[in-house]
Scaffold this motif. Structure first.
Motif, PDB file in Angstrom:
ATOM      1  N   THR A  98       0.729  -1.206  -0.035  1.00 37.30           N
ATOM      2  CA  THR A  98      -0.096   0.018  -0.019  1.00 37.30           C
ATOM      3  C   THR A  98       0.782   1.286  -0.043  1.00 37.30           C
ATOM      4  N   PHE A  99       0.755   2.110  -1.123  1.00 39.47           N
ATOM      5  CA  PHE A  99       1.622   3.137  -1.166  1.00 39.47           C
ATOM      6  C   PHE A  99       1.070   4.357  -0.443  1.00 39.47           C
ATOM      7  N   HIS A 100       1.768   5.172   0.180  1.00 43.41           N
ATOM      8  CA  HIS A 100       1.255   6.354   0.691  1.00 43.41           C
ATOM      9  C   HIS A 100       2.027   7.709   0.086  1.00 43.41           C
ATOM     10  N   LEU A 101       1.356   8.460  -0.531  1.00 41.28           N
ATOM     11  CA  LEU A 101       2.238   9.417  -1.348  1.00 41.28           C
ATOM     12  C   LEU A 101       2.078  10.823  -0.801  1.00 41.28           C
ATOM     13  N   VAL A 102       3.020  11.694  -0.306  1.00 46.43           N
ATOM     14  CA  VAL A 102       2.956  12.775   0.165  1.00 46.43           C
ATOM     15  C   VAL A 102       3.517  13.847  -0.854  1.00 46.43           C
ATOM     16  N   VAL A 115      -5.373   9.497 -10.676  1.00 41.05           N
ATOM     17  CA  VAL A 115      -4.692   8.491 -11.437  1.00 41.05           C
ATOM     18  C   VAL A 115      -4.557   7.178 -10.704  1.00 41.05           C
ATOM     19  N   ALA A 116      -4.650   7.192  -9.377  1.00 35.22           N
ATOM     20  CA  ALA A 116      -4.550   6.356  -8.290  1.00 35.22           C
ATOM     21  C   ALA A 116      -5.990   5.653  -8.361  1.00 35.22           C
ATOM     22  N   ALA A 123      -3.682   2.900  -2.689  1.00 32.71           N
ATOM     23  CA  ALA A 123      -2.666   3.991  -2.332  1.00 32.71           C
ATOM     24  C   ALA A 123      -3.500   5.150  -1.711  1.00 32.71           C
ATOM     25  N   VAL A 124      -2.783   5.742  -0.698  1.00 32.04           N
ATOM     26  CA  VAL A 124      -3.356   6.690  -0.007  1.00 32.04           C
ATOM     27  C   VAL A 124      -2.513   8.236  -0.211  1.00 32.04           C
ATOM     28  N   ARG A 129       2.289  19.146   3.342  1.00 38.21           N
ATOM     29  CA  ARG A 129       3.865  19.014   3.433  1.00 38.21           C
ATOM     30  C   ARG A 129       3.908  17.898   4.436  1.00 38.21           C
ATOM     31  N   LEU A 130       5.232  17.279   4.390  1.00 36.53           N
ATOM     32  CA  LEU A 130       5.503  16.188   5.233  1.00 36.53           C
ATOM     33  C   LEU A 130       5.273  16.466   6.526  1.00 36.53           C
ATOM     34  N   ASP A 131       5.518  17.421   7.208  1.00 41.58           N
ATOM     35  CA  ASP A 131       5.705  17.619   8.726  1.00 41.58           C
ATOM     36  C   ASP A 131       4.241  17.683   9.091  1.00 41.58           C
ATOM     37  N   ARG A 132       3.254  18.235   7.976  1.00 40.36           N
ATOM     38  CA  ARG A 132       1.841  18.078   8.488  1.00 40.36           C
ATOM     39  C   ARG A 132       1.162  16.871   8.472  1.00 40.36           C
ATOM     40  N   ALA A 133       1.601  16.302   7.152  1.00 40.88           N
ATOM     41  CA  ALA A 133       1.096  14.974   6.793  1.00 40.88           C
ATOM     42  C   ALA A 133       1.395  13.719   7.862  1.00 40.88           C
ATOM     43  N   LEU A 134       2.568  14.178   8.619  1.00 39.52           N
ATOM     44  CA  LEU A 134       2.883  13.238   9.715  1.00 39.52           C
ATOM     45  C   LEU A 134       1.992  13.091  10.783  1.00 39.52           C
ATOM     46  N   LYS A 135       1.330  14.270  11.117  1.00 36.02           N
ATOM     47  CA  LYS A 135       0.226  14.534  11.947  1.00 36.02           C
ATOM     48  C   LYS A 135      -1.025  13.952  11.802  1.00 36.02           C
ATOM     49  N   THR A 136      -1.302  13.514  10.577  1.00 34.35           N
ATOM     50  CA  THR A 136      -2.558  12.605  10.289  1.00 34.35           C
ATOM     51  C   THR A 136      -2.221  11.154  10.013  1.00 34.35           C
ATOM     52  N   PHE A 137      -1.170  10.461  10.214  1.00 32.80           N
ATOM     53  CA  PHE A 137      -0.991   9.202  10.000  1.00 32.80           C
ATOM     54  C   PHE A 137      -1.605   8.511  11.337  1.00 32.80           C
ATOM     55  N   PRO A 138      -2.049   7.352  11.048  1.00 32.24           N
ATOM     56  CA  PRO A 138      -2.579   6.579  12.203  1.00 32.24           C
ATOM     57  C   PRO A 138      -1.428   6.087  13.104  1.00 32.24           C
ATOM     58  N   PRO A 139      -1.234   6.339  14.432  1.00 35.17           N
ATOM     59  CA  PRO A 139      -0.539   6.107  15.192  1.00 35.17           C
ATOM     60  C   PRO A 139       0.413   4.654  15.208  1.00 35.17           C
TER      61      PRO A 139
END
Length: 207
Positions: A98-102, A115-116, A123-124, A129-139
């Motif tokens: 499962t690809f997670h694209l930032v 396209v996904a 794919a998700v 931005r990466l720093d903001r995306a990190l805050k939305t990742f499941p723990p």
């Protein structure tokens, strides 16, 4: 500061390997969908540069060669996905992943979502931005592989992902030099088929 590496290995590639990797006509057809959509969107949106548009098949072949080497499985993060090279071709031939694209650029992440869907990929897409995306990742999310093509300074952004990596997780950087970050362990460097200054640098992150 990057640590220079010597004697990179050649990443072997052939049309026979392509045939082996495209395990079904469906995968082959999905790659064609990606190429068609990328070129169509590129008429009005700057998804990839002119060199990539003119040599799209070579860029896709390179992504497939990398997928054969890296064998993506589980959860995979691609940072700075742009127009989907190399992540989308890798995802097409890696059904176990499962690809997670930032991607922070709104037009580019809109294309990635489109396209996904068109390619039926697991794919998700994170439009941030990466720093903001990190805050939305499941723990409990952990990545077995992190990839990126020529995005920023890996000395700065790779450490922010330490806590999100599996114990045996790897980083794979597509870049113009064979150098690895100073914190990298078990470094392997491969020359990619598309040009002399074109490398895939893989490593584990020192915990």
């Amino acid at each position: 500061m990057l640590r220079p590496q010597r004697r990179p290995k050649a990443l072997r590639w052939s049309r026979a390997l392509l045939s082996k990797m495209l395990r079904s006509a469906q995968q082959d057809g999905t790659l064609e969908i990606y190429k068609k959509e990328l070129l169509k969107w590129s008429e009005r949106v700057n998804l990839v540069g002119p060199e990539a548009r003119e040599n799209l098949d070579a860029h896709i072949d390179e992504a497939l060669a990398a997928a054969e080497l890296l064998q993506p499985r589980g959860d995979v993060l691609d940072f700075g996905s742009g127009g989907g090279l190399p992540a989308i071709p890798m995802a097409i031939v890696s059904p176990e992943a499962t690809f997670h694209l930032v991607e922070a650029d709104q037009k580019k992440w809109s294309f990635l979502k489109h396209v996904a869907r068109e390619c039926g990929l697991s794919a998700v897409i994170y439009g941030d931005r990466l720093d903001r995306a990190l805050k939305t990742f499941p723990p409990d999310l952990r990545f077995s592989l992190i990839t990126s093509r020529a995005v920023g300074n890996p000395e700065e952004w790779v450490p922010s992902l330490r806590g999100w990596m599996d114990a045996g997780g790897r980083v794979a950087l597509f870049q113009s030099t064979p150098d690895a970050p100073t914190f990298a362990e078990e470094v392997e460097v491969f020359t990619l088929p598309r040009g002399a200054s074109n490398f895939l640098v893989t490593f584990h992150v020192k915990q």
